[in-house]
Design an enzyme around this catalytic site. Structure first.
Site, PDB file in Angstrom:
ATOM      1  N   THR A  19      -5.478   1.440  -5.460  1.00  0.00           N
ATOM      2  CA  THR A  19      -6.766   1.134  -6.108  1.00  0.00           C
ATOM      3  C   THR A  19      -6.644  -0.264  -6.709  1.00  0.00           C
ATOM      4  OG1 THR A  19      -7.082   3.455  -6.672  1.00  0.00           O
ATOM      5  CG2 THR A  19      -8.449   1.869  -7.840  1.00  0.00           C
ATOM      6  N   LYS A  28      -7.229   1.589 -16.177  1.00  0.00           N
ATOM      7  CA  LYS A  28      -7.077   0.586 -15.111  1.00  0.00           C
ATOM      8  C   LYS A  28      -8.356   0.505 -14.266  1.00  0.00           C
ATOM      9  CE  LYS A  28      -5.024   0.107 -10.624  1.00  0.00           C
ATOM     10  NZ  LYS A  28      -4.249   0.712  -9.552  1.00  0.00           N
ATOM     11  N   LYS A  83     -14.800   3.319  -4.747  1.00  0.00           N
ATOM     12  CA  LYS A  83     -13.823   3.958  -5.647  1.00  0.00           C
ATOM     13  C   LYS A  83     -14.076   3.562  -7.113  1.00  0.00           C
ATOM     14  CE  LYS A  83      -9.767   5.596  -7.083  1.00  0.00           C
ATOM     15  NZ  LYS A  83      -9.452   7.003  -7.159  1.00  0.00           N
ATOM     16  N   LEU A 106       0.389   0.990  -3.788  1.00  0.00           N
ATOM     17  CA  LEU A 106       1.062   0.221  -4.838  1.00  0.00           C
ATOM     18  C   LEU A 106       0.271   0.259  -6.146  1.00  0.00           C
ATOM     19  CD1 LEU A 106       1.903  -2.597  -2.324  1.00  0.00           C
ATOM     20  CD2 LEU A 106       3.621  -1.247  -3.574  1.00  0.00           C
ATOM     21  N   PRO A 107       0.944  -0.070  -7.269  1.00  0.00           N
ATOM     22  CA  PRO A 107       0.279   0.094  -8.564  1.00  0.00           C
ATOM     23  C   PRO A 107      -0.973  -0.777  -8.746  1.00  0.00           C
ATOM     24  CG  PRO A 107       2.652  -0.152  -8.868  1.00  0.00           C
ATOM     25  CD  PRO A 107       2.374  -0.409  -7.420  1.00  0.00           C
TER      26      PRO A 107
HETATM   27  P1  NAD Z   1       3.432   5.029  -8.950  1.00  0.00           P
HETATM   28  O1  NAD Z   1       3.722   4.072 -10.042  1.00  0.00           O
HETATM   29  O2  NAD Z   1       3.939   6.430  -9.054  1.00  0.00           O
HETATM   30  O3  NAD Z   1       3.945   4.438  -7.538  1.00  0.00           O
HETATM   31  C1  NAD Z   1       3.891   3.094  -7.185  1.00  0.00           C
HETATM   32  C2  NAD Z   1       5.192   2.766  -6.478  1.00  0.00           C
HETATM   33  O4  NAD Z   1       5.127   1.410  -5.999  1.00  0.00           O
HETATM   34  C3  NAD Z   1       6.419   2.858  -7.380  1.00  0.00           C
HETATM   35  O5  NAD Z   1       7.367   3.738  -6.793  1.00  0.00           O
HETATM   36  C4  NAD Z   1       6.938   1.421  -7.446  1.00  0.00           C
HETATM   37  O6  NAD Z   1       8.347   1.325  -7.514  1.00  0.00           O
HETATM   38  C5  NAD Z   1       6.416   0.853  -6.136  1.00  0.00           C
HETATM   39  N1  NAD Z   1       6.322  -0.606  -6.110  1.00  0.00           N
HETATM   40  C6  NAD Z   1       5.862  -1.450  -7.050  1.00  0.00           C
HETATM   41  N2  NAD Z   1       5.906  -2.727  -6.598  1.00  0.00           N
HETATM   42  C7  NAD Z   1       6.425  -2.664  -5.339  1.00  0.00           C
HETATM   43  C8  NAD Z   1       6.735  -3.635  -4.350  1.00  0.00           C
HETATM   44  N3  NAD Z   1       6.525  -4.939  -4.567  1.00  0.00           N
HETATM   45  N4  NAD Z   1       7.259  -3.209  -3.180  1.00  0.00           N
HETATM   46  C9  NAD Z   1       7.474  -1.902  -2.966  1.00  0.00           C
HETATM   47  N5  NAD Z   1       7.206  -0.928  -3.858  1.00  0.00           N
HETATM   48  C10 NAD Z   1       6.690  -1.319  -5.030  1.00  0.00           C
HETATM   49  O7  NAD Z   1       1.825   5.020  -8.804  1.00  0.00           O
HETATM   50  P2  NAD Z   1       0.922   6.112  -8.051  1.00  0.00           P
HETATM   51  O8  NAD Z   1       0.454   7.136  -9.041  1.00  0.00           O
HETATM   52  O9  NAD Z   1       1.626   6.529  -6.812  1.00  0.00           O
HETATM   53  O10 NAD Z   1      -0.365   5.227  -7.723  1.00  0.00           O
HETATM   54  C11 NAD Z   1      -0.374   4.319  -6.643  1.00  0.00           C
HETATM   55  C12 NAD Z   1      -1.794   3.813  -6.458  1.00  0.00           C
HETATM   56  O11 NAD Z   1      -2.668   4.926  -6.223  1.00  0.00           O
HETATM   57  C13 NAD Z   1      -2.374   3.082  -7.678  1.00  0.00           C
HETATM   58  O12 NAD Z   1      -3.105   1.975  -7.233  1.00  0.00           O
HETATM   59  C14 NAD Z   1      -3.269   4.137  -8.343  1.00  0.00           C
HETATM   60  O13 NAD Z   1      -4.334   3.555  -9.079  1.00  0.00           O
HETATM   61  C15 NAD Z   1      -3.768   4.885  -7.137  1.00  0.00           C
HETATM   62  N6  NAD Z   1      -4.194   6.271  -7.397  1.00  0.00           N
HETATM   63  C16 NAD Z   1      -3.397   7.102  -8.123  1.00  0.00           C
HETATM   64  C17 NAD Z   1      -3.807   8.409  -8.370  1.00  0.00           C
HETATM   65  C18 NAD Z   1      -2.950   9.362  -9.170  1.00  0.00           C
HETATM   66  O14 NAD Z   1      -3.436  10.440  -9.534  1.00  0.00           O
HETATM   67  N7  NAD Z   1      -1.670   9.027  -9.431  1.00  0.00           N
HETATM   68  C19 NAD Z   1      -5.037   8.870  -7.882  1.00  0.00           C
HETATM   69  C20 NAD Z   1      -5.825   7.999  -7.101  1.00  0.00           C
HETATM   70  C21 NAD Z   1      -5.381   6.701  -6.880  1.00  0.00           C
END
Ligand code: NAD
Length: 295
Positions: free
Chosen positions: A95, A245, A170, A64-65
């Site tokens: 994260t 973030k 992390k 999740l975000p």
């Molecule tokens: P994203 O925004 O693409 O995906 C998050 C998803 O969560 C979205 O589809 C959103 O609709 C959903 N969501 C939000 N609230 C929700 C809820 N209450 N119930 C169900 N679904 C819900 O983000 P991402 O890039 O997939 O990143 C996710 C996590 O991974 C973050 O914490 C980010 O910091 C971490 N991360 C991302 C990357 C990257 O390169 N994108 C790398 C390492 C870590």
């Protein structure tokens, strides 16, 4: 195995796809219809809420975000901890700050539910390829239990200590990364202004003491590292808003224990400035544009 997957975005969607490809039964929930449609087309079972998904599963994975979403999904009105049986397993890969997962773990453990934090490195490319590294915070029994599940989505699973330790690893790593990228950007920009050829300078840095991942693999100067975002207009990388973030999490965690993060606070402002200028989605190596508009 029956797995509930909550949060099927850029990372979670690809991770859930790898679970499906490995033959697992996956019950998914996301707020986005587009994410759910993609998941369904890959063979996932779409659920109406986090609880509906969790009620059918032995394992819950969340991606999740931010912390507020994670708290909501585990402890909120429709939270999964209310419906999970004792002995179930929860893995949060988002994260977030260490304290949030430690708070959630208290409630989970009171119910006999095993839980861990397992934030990842490897980005969306690693998520798609199933080559992520998981930094796991868990007791030894839970660590043993999560390893085979995480192996469907990643290459490395590192035990960092008790719950919360994965998040600590992390955010400390990304603090260093954010600073080292800004340092390389500053050095490359100064070199250019003083008149040295960027390739010559990068060659010296990469065979000298300035060498690091940011100078070698992801150099912010275009055409130095062939596969780096800088060589394709700073697209498809690790976005400035995600670095901002993570630096925010590091600075906040440092405040909780009264530990100075002098450089972290400074570079946080650089990435803040990038986001204010509408460059949120560009790779974080574009921070060099704070020094030279067009490197
Ligand atoms: P994203 O925004 O693409 O995906 C998050 C998803 O969560 C979205 O589809 C959103 O609709 C959903 N969501 C939000 N609230 C929700 C809820 N209450 N119930 C169900 N679904 C819900 O983000 P991402 O890039 O997939 O990143 C996710 C996590 O991974 C973050 O914490 C980010 O910091 C971490 N991360 C991302 C990357 C990257 O390169 N994108 C790398 C390492 C870590």
């Amino acid at each position: 195995m029956k797995i509930a997957f909550i949060g099927l975005g850029n990372m979670g969607g690809a991770m859930a796809h790898n679970l499906l490809k490995a033959g697992q039964q996956v019950f998914g929930f996301d707020l986005s219809e587009k994410a759910l449609n993609t998941f369904a087309s890959q063979g996932g079972i779409v659920c109406e809420s986090p609880q509906t998904a969790a009620a059918q599963a032995d394992v819950v994975i969340s991606m999740l975000p931010a912390a507020k979403h994670v708290r909501d999904v585990y402890l909120g009105e429709d939270g999964v901890l209310a419906v999970l049986k004792a002995g179930s397993l929860c893995i949060d890969c988002s994260t977030i700050d260490p304290k949030t997962i430690q708070d959630i773990a208290k409630t989970a453990q009171d119910k006999g539910i095993q839980i861990c934090d397992a934030p990842v490195s490897g980005g969306t490319i690693g998520a798609q390829a199933g080559t992520l590294t998981f930094m796991v915070g868990a007791n030894s029994q839970t660590f043993e239990a999560v390893q085979p599940i995480l192996s469907f989505m990643g290459k490395n699973t590192v035990s960092c200590g008790e719950v919360g330790a994965g998040q600590i690893a992390k955010i400390c790593n990304n603090l260093i990364l954010g600073i080292s990228m800004a340092a390389v950007a500053e050095g490359m920009a100064l070199g250019a202004k003083l008149g040295i050829d960027a390739h010559a300078l990068a060659g010296v840095i990469n065979s000298s003491s300035g060498r690091c991942w940011s100078s070698e693999v992801c150099n912010p100067w275009p055409e130095i590292s062939p596969n780096a975002p800088a060589s394709r207009g700073y697209t498809d990388g690790f976005a400035n808003q995600l670095m901002l973030k993570d630096l925010g999490l590091a600075v906040e965690a440092a405040g909780q224990v009264q530990q100075p993060v002098l450089l972290g606070g400074l570079v946080q402002q650089l990435y803040q400035q990038m986001c204010l200028q509408g460059k949120n989605h560009l790779d974080f190596s574009s921070v060099i544009q704070q020094y030279l508009p067009q490197p």
